[in-house]
Design an enzyme around this catalytic site. Structure first.
Site, PDB file in Angstrom:
ATOM      1  N   LYS A 173      41.017  38.194  27.926  1.00 27.53           N
ATOM      2  CA  LYS A 173      42.227  37.662  28.565  1.00 27.53           C
ATOM      3  C   LYS A 173      41.966  37.387  30.040  1.00 27.53           C
ATOM      4  O   LYS A 173      41.658  38.302  30.799  1.00 27.53           O
ATOM      5  CB  LYS A 173      43.379  38.660  28.458  1.00 27.53           C
ATOM      6  CG  LYS A 173      44.700  38.041  28.918  1.00 27.53           C
ATOM      7  CD  LYS A 173      45.792  39.067  29.149  1.00 27.53           C
ATOM      8  CE  LYS A 173      45.918  39.455  30.592  1.00 27.53           C
ATOM      9  NZ  LYS A 173      46.331  38.381  31.503  1.00 27.53           N
ATOM     10  N   GLY A 226      40.360  44.343  38.143  1.00 28.22           N
ATOM     11  CA  GLY A 226      41.702  44.080  38.657  1.00 28.22           C
ATOM     12  C   GLY A 226      42.105  45.161  39.637  1.00 28.22           C
ATOM     13  O   GLY A 226      41.254  45.862  40.193  1.00 28.22           O
ATOM     14  N   THR A 228      43.715  48.616  41.315  1.00 30.00           N
ATOM     15  CA  THR A 228      43.532  50.042  41.009  1.00 30.00           C
ATOM     16  C   THR A 228      44.704  50.594  40.200  1.00 30.00           C
ATOM     17  O   THR A 228      44.503  51.364  39.256  1.00 30.00           O
ATOM     18  CB  THR A 228      43.333  50.823  42.331  1.00 30.00           C
ATOM     19  OG1 THR A 228      42.098  50.373  42.901  1.00 30.00           O
ATOM     20  CG2 THR A 228      43.273  52.324  42.112  1.00 30.00           C
ATOM     21  N   THR A 230      46.614  49.059  38.049  1.00 31.06           N
ATOM     22  CA  THR A 230      46.461  48.632  36.653  1.00 31.06           C
ATOM     23  C   THR A 230      45.338  49.423  35.995  1.00 31.06           C
ATOM     24  O   THR A 230      45.443  49.813  34.829  1.00 31.06           O
ATOM     25  CB  THR A 230      46.157  47.115  36.565  1.00 31.06           C
ATOM     26  OG1 THR A 230      46.994  46.427  37.468  1.00 31.06           O
ATOM     27  CG2 THR A 230      46.363  46.582  35.171  1.00 31.06           C
ATOM     28  N   GLU A 248      36.458  47.858  37.247  1.00 28.21           N
ATOM     29  CA  GLU A 248      36.075  47.337  38.569  1.00 28.21           C
ATOM     30  C   GLU A 248      37.381  47.093  39.309  1.00 28.21           C
ATOM     31  O   GLU A 248      38.111  46.150  38.987  1.00 28.21           O
ATOM     32  CB  GLU A 248      35.310  46.017  38.422  1.00 28.21           C
ATOM     33  CG  GLU A 248      34.073  46.076  37.556  1.00 28.21           C
ATOM     34  CD  GLU A 248      32.909  46.738  38.262  1.00 28.21           C
ATOM     35  OE1 GLU A 248      32.946  46.843  39.497  1.00 28.21           O
ATOM     36  OE2 GLU A 248      31.976  47.180  37.579  1.00 28.21           O
ATOM     37  N   CYS A 282      37.286  41.106  46.281  1.00 32.62           N
ATOM     38  CA  CYS A 282      37.306  42.571  46.352  1.00 32.62           C
ATOM     39  C   CYS A 282      36.252  43.101  47.317  1.00 32.62           C
ATOM     40  O   CYS A 282      36.350  44.227  47.778  1.00 32.62           O
ATOM     41  CB  CYS A 282      37.094  43.154  44.966  1.00 32.62           C
ATOM     42  SG  CYS A 282      35.608  42.508  44.185  1.00 32.62           S
ATOM     43  N   GLU A 383      44.922  48.101  50.309  1.00 40.54           N
ATOM     44  CA  GLU A 383      44.255  46.822  50.077  1.00 40.54           C
ATOM     45  C   GLU A 383      45.262  45.696  50.272  1.00 40.54           C
ATOM     46  O   GLU A 383      46.277  45.646  49.580  1.00 40.54           O
ATOM     47  CB  GLU A 383      43.698  46.789  48.649  1.00 40.54           C
ATOM     48  CG  GLU A 383      42.861  45.566  48.390  1.00 40.54           C
ATOM     49  CD  GLU A 383      42.390  45.460  46.947  1.00 40.54           C
ATOM     50  OE1 GLU A 383      43.172  45.752  46.030  1.00 40.54           O
ATOM     51  OE2 GLU A 383      41.215  45.075  46.742  1.00 40.54           O
TER      52      GLU A 383
HETATM   53  P1  NDP Z   1      45.814  43.048  38.245  1.00 41.44           P
HETATM   54  O1  NDP Z   1      45.396  44.434  38.074  1.00 41.44           O
HETATM   55  O2  NDP Z   1      47.231  42.736  38.467  1.00 41.44           O
HETATM   56  O3  NDP Z   1      45.386  42.165  36.985  1.00 41.44           O
HETATM   57  C1  NDP Z   1      44.074  42.072  36.485  1.00 41.44           C
HETATM   58  C2  NDP Z   1      44.125  41.651  35.044  1.00 41.44           C
HETATM   59  O4  NDP Z   1      44.739  42.686  34.274  1.00 41.44           O
HETATM   60  C3  NDP Z   1      44.974  40.413  34.787  1.00 41.44           C
HETATM   61  O5  NDP Z   1      44.420  39.671  33.728  1.00 41.44           O
HETATM   62  C4  NDP Z   1      46.300  41.016  34.411  1.00 41.44           C
HETATM   63  O6  NDP Z   1      47.101  40.137  33.690  1.00 41.44           O
HETATM   64  C5  NDP Z   1      45.847  42.186  33.566  1.00 41.44           C
HETATM   65  N1  NDP Z   1      46.819  43.261  33.405  1.00 41.44           N
HETATM   66  C6  NDP Z   1      47.895  43.567  34.164  1.00 41.44           C
HETATM   67  N2  NDP Z   1      48.563  44.627  33.638  1.00 41.44           N
HETATM   68  C7  NDP Z   1      47.888  45.001  32.520  1.00 41.44           C
HETATM   69  C8  NDP Z   1      48.074  46.014  31.535  1.00 41.44           C
HETATM   70  N3  NDP Z   1      49.095  46.867  31.565  1.00 41.44           N
HETATM   71  N4  NDP Z   1      47.169  46.116  30.528  1.00 41.44           N
HETATM   72  C9  NDP Z   1      46.137  45.272  30.466  1.00 41.44           C
HETATM   73  N5  NDP Z   1      45.917  44.266  31.356  1.00 41.44           N
HETATM   74  C10 NDP Z   1      46.778  44.141  32.373  1.00 41.44           C
HETATM   75  O7  NDP Z   1      44.900  42.481  39.400  1.00 41.44           O
HETATM   76  P2  NDP Z   1      44.968  41.053  40.064  1.00 41.44           P
HETATM   77  O8  NDP Z   1      44.870  39.991  39.015  1.00 41.44           O
HETATM   78  O9  NDP Z   1      46.108  41.038  41.004  1.00 41.44           O
HETATM   79  O10 NDP Z   1      43.582  41.006  40.839  1.00 41.44           O
HETATM   80  C11 NDP Z   1      43.419  41.465  42.119  1.00 41.44           C
HETATM   81  C12 NDP Z   1      42.796  42.834  42.128  1.00 41.44           C
HETATM   82  O11 NDP Z   1      41.537  42.808  41.463  1.00 41.44           O
HETATM   83  C13 NDP Z   1      42.517  43.352  43.515  1.00 41.44           C
HETATM   84  O12 NDP Z   1      42.948  44.672  43.637  1.00 41.44           O
HETATM   85  C14 NDP Z   1      41.019  43.291  43.624  1.00 41.44           C
HETATM   86  O13 NDP Z   1      40.466  44.190  44.533  1.00 41.44           O
HETATM   87  C15 NDP Z   1      40.590  43.544  42.236  1.00 41.44           C
HETATM   88  N6  NDP Z   1      39.249  43.022  42.028  1.00 41.44           N
HETATM   89  C16 NDP Z   1      38.219  43.917  41.862  1.00 41.44           C
HETATM   90  C17 NDP Z   1      36.922  43.463  41.724  1.00 41.44           C
HETATM   91  C18 NDP Z   1      35.794  44.418  41.508  1.00 41.44           C
HETATM   92  O14 NDP Z   1      34.758  43.982  41.015  1.00 41.44           O
HETATM   93  N7  NDP Z   1      35.918  45.689  41.809  1.00 41.44           N
HETATM   94  C19 NDP Z   1      36.608  42.023  41.767  1.00 41.44           C
HETATM   95  C20 NDP Z   1      37.767  41.203  41.928  1.00 41.44           C
HETATM   96  C21 NDP Z   1      39.040  41.695  42.054  1.00 41.44           C
HETATM   97  P3  NDP Z   1      48.140  39.123  34.422  1.00 41.44           P
HETATM   98  O15 NDP Z   1      47.554  38.688  35.698  1.00 41.44           O
HETATM   99  O16 NDP Z   1      48.200  38.050  33.459  1.00 41.44           O
HETATM  100  O17 NDP Z   1      49.407  39.873  34.567  1.00 41.44           O
END
Ligand code: NDP
Length: 480
Positions: A173, A226, A228, A230, A248, A282, A383
């Protein structure tokens, strides 16, 4: 423009026939729809993956490798179309999508096409016991990959490529905010001859579609990138089912600048490490600590350099900073800037919304520099994930090290110095999964990638990713 799910090699509508609006952040307008998939769609995708698994897991490494290489090649052939889609969906400058995001998506497939042919496991002879142990590395089965919106195709493929290279089938997804390039990938998979069901791409909200993937009892491993918060939620849902997890998560990365560094190179790179991709990486260095003896000079020169960055439409080739990904995210980032004083900071550059000509409703924010004097302030602890950095002086190595580590995250750190002994001392003590010395975001795909503390669990990249996506099994043979 209607995006569809890609299940069992076919584009299909969601069962519910419910749809979500997809925005173009550069103009703030809806330009399409994507499926609002639910657990039924996830179940159908799971079934397709389960059916494909046996045959795919027995495909020779050469065959798998060739299909992955073909996908890599097709991504490059379709680079203009994919880069345009990424810029439109995410708001990032198209030249960034062309030179970084899409080439890296291709490189992810090519890297794992090669890596899988070199992936070896260990053997241990039990000396004196006439026994030999060896480790089988078997694919897990059906795995889930969930990725964020900041580097859409780049991070989506970073998970999918090792998962399928290792012989798994996938339910994946992308972020609901940036689904477009993952949708276009479907055509490429078909053209490359990836067998049906090996990779299924489901679109929808995290809280429904993502949640259904994580909750699925037979999806045995989840690779998630995504936020932290989540990540914490996913860990809670997955733990009772003992799923394998790679998380990650967020970062609040220090950039530590000593006065003995190569100043001009540091300055140029620090502008990039602060504001690349609108600061929505990130790995961006969002807390900049500068040795007191060069602090005032740095502040003046940094402001002068940032002042030259052009905020504008992602489709102009001279744009340095495009649109933020969504209105909600823009508001979140802006609220940190608006409350900067209350949080103990002083905005020394930027901080305003930008009305870009002919795109007045787009989500644009000036690159913003906030001066702080206490690392414990919210601006240095949370963040922000936008074009916002803090700057602050330090006097002693021990002082800056303590501040760098005094945060809940531990993803990456950047260190600027020409002192070799200090490089080793500081690098070893930093709480970070990745330390860049005199550079930033120089990536070698063979290296382990991931963070400590609240930045995640596990490592991806190189053989680490293939280890994550396989189950090690010890086989002990007694031979006398
Ligand atoms: P989110 O945590 O909001 O979302 C990440 C993904 O998880 C999306 O596809 C989202 O869906 C999905 N998601 C949300 N809720 C759930 C759930 N309950 N169960 C399963 N999946 C879920 O992050 P963001 O998209 O806002 O991304 C930004 C974040 O990602 C920042 O904190 C950033 O630091 C981190 N990041 C970390 C990296 C690393 O390698 N450590 C690299 C890049 C980013 P949807 O968006 O469709 O709601």
């Amino acid at each position: 423009m209607k995006i569809k799910n890609y299940i069992n090699g076919e584009y299909v509508n969601p069962i519910s026939n419910n749809w979500i609006e997809n925005y173009n952040p550069s103009i703030g307008e809806v330009y399409g729809q994507l499926p609002d998939s639910n657990s039924q769609d996830v179940e159908i995708a799971y079934k397709a993956a389960e059916t494909a698994f046996q045959s795919w897991s027995e495909t020779t490494l050469d065959e798998r490798s060739q299909i992955l290489s073909k996908i890599a090649k097709l991504i490059i052939e379709k680079l203009p179309e994919l880069a345009m889609a990424e810029a439109k969906d995410n708001g990032k400058p198209i030249h960034v999508a062309k030179s970084i995001d899409i080439p890296r998506a291709s490189a992810n497939f090519q890297f794992f096409a090669n890596a899988i042919t070199q992936f070896a496991s260990e053997a241990h002879e039990s000396v004196g016991q006439n026994a030999i142990n060896f480790t089988l590395r078997q694919p897990i089965g059906v795995v889930g990959c969930i990725s964020p919106w900041n580097l859409p195709l780049y991070l989506f493929t970073w998970k999918i490529a090792p998962a399928i290279a290792a012989g798994n089938c996938v339910v994946a997804k992308p972020s609901e905010i940036t689904p477009m390039t993952a949708y276009l990938l479907g055509e490429i998979l078909t053209e490359a001859g990836l067998p049906k069901g090996v990779l299924n791409i489901i679109h929808g909200l995290g809280t429904t579609t993502g949640q259904a993937i994580v909750e699925h009892p037979n999806i045995k491993a989840i690779s998630f990138t995504g936020g932290t918060k989540t990540g914490v939620h996913i860990a809670k849902v997955a733990a009772p089912m003992f799923k394998k997890l790679s998380l990650e998560l967020g970062g609040k990365n220090p950039a530590i600048i000593f006065s003995d560094c190569d100043y001009n190179e540091m300055l140029q790179t620090t502008v990039r490490s602060s504001f690349a991709n609108q600061g929505q990486i990130c790995l961006c260095g969002s807390r900049i600590f500068v040795e007191a003896s060069i602090y005032q000079k740095f502040k003046t020169d940094f402001i002068a350099a940032v002042c030259k960055l052009k905020v504008g439409s992602p489709f102009n080739n001279n744009t340095d900073i495009g649109a933020l990904v969504s209105k909600t995210h823009l508001n979140k980032v802006k609220s940190y800037v608006d409350n900067a004083e209350q949080y103990g900071g002083k905005v020394v550059f930027g901080g305003n919304l930008v009305a870009v000509e002919s795109s007045e409703n787009g989500y644009y924010l000036e690159p913003t520099i906030i001066e702080v004097n206490d690392n414990s302030c919210i601006l240095n602890q949370e963040e922000i994930f936008g074009p916002v950095v803090t700057i602050m002086p330090f006097n002693e190595e021990s002082e800056v090290l303590a501040m760098a580590n005094d945060v809940s995250y531990g993803l990456s750190a950047t260190l600027w110095t020409n002192d070799l002994k200090r490089t080793m001392r500081v690098s070893k003590q930093l709480d970070a999964g990745i330390v860049w010395v005199n550079t930033w975001l120089l990536r070698d795909l063979r290296t382990p990638f991931g963070g400590m503390k609240n930045s995640g669990v596990g490592r991806e990249g190189g053989l680490e990713a293939l280890r994550f996506f396989t189950e090690p099994k010890n086989i002990c043979i007694k031979y006398n």
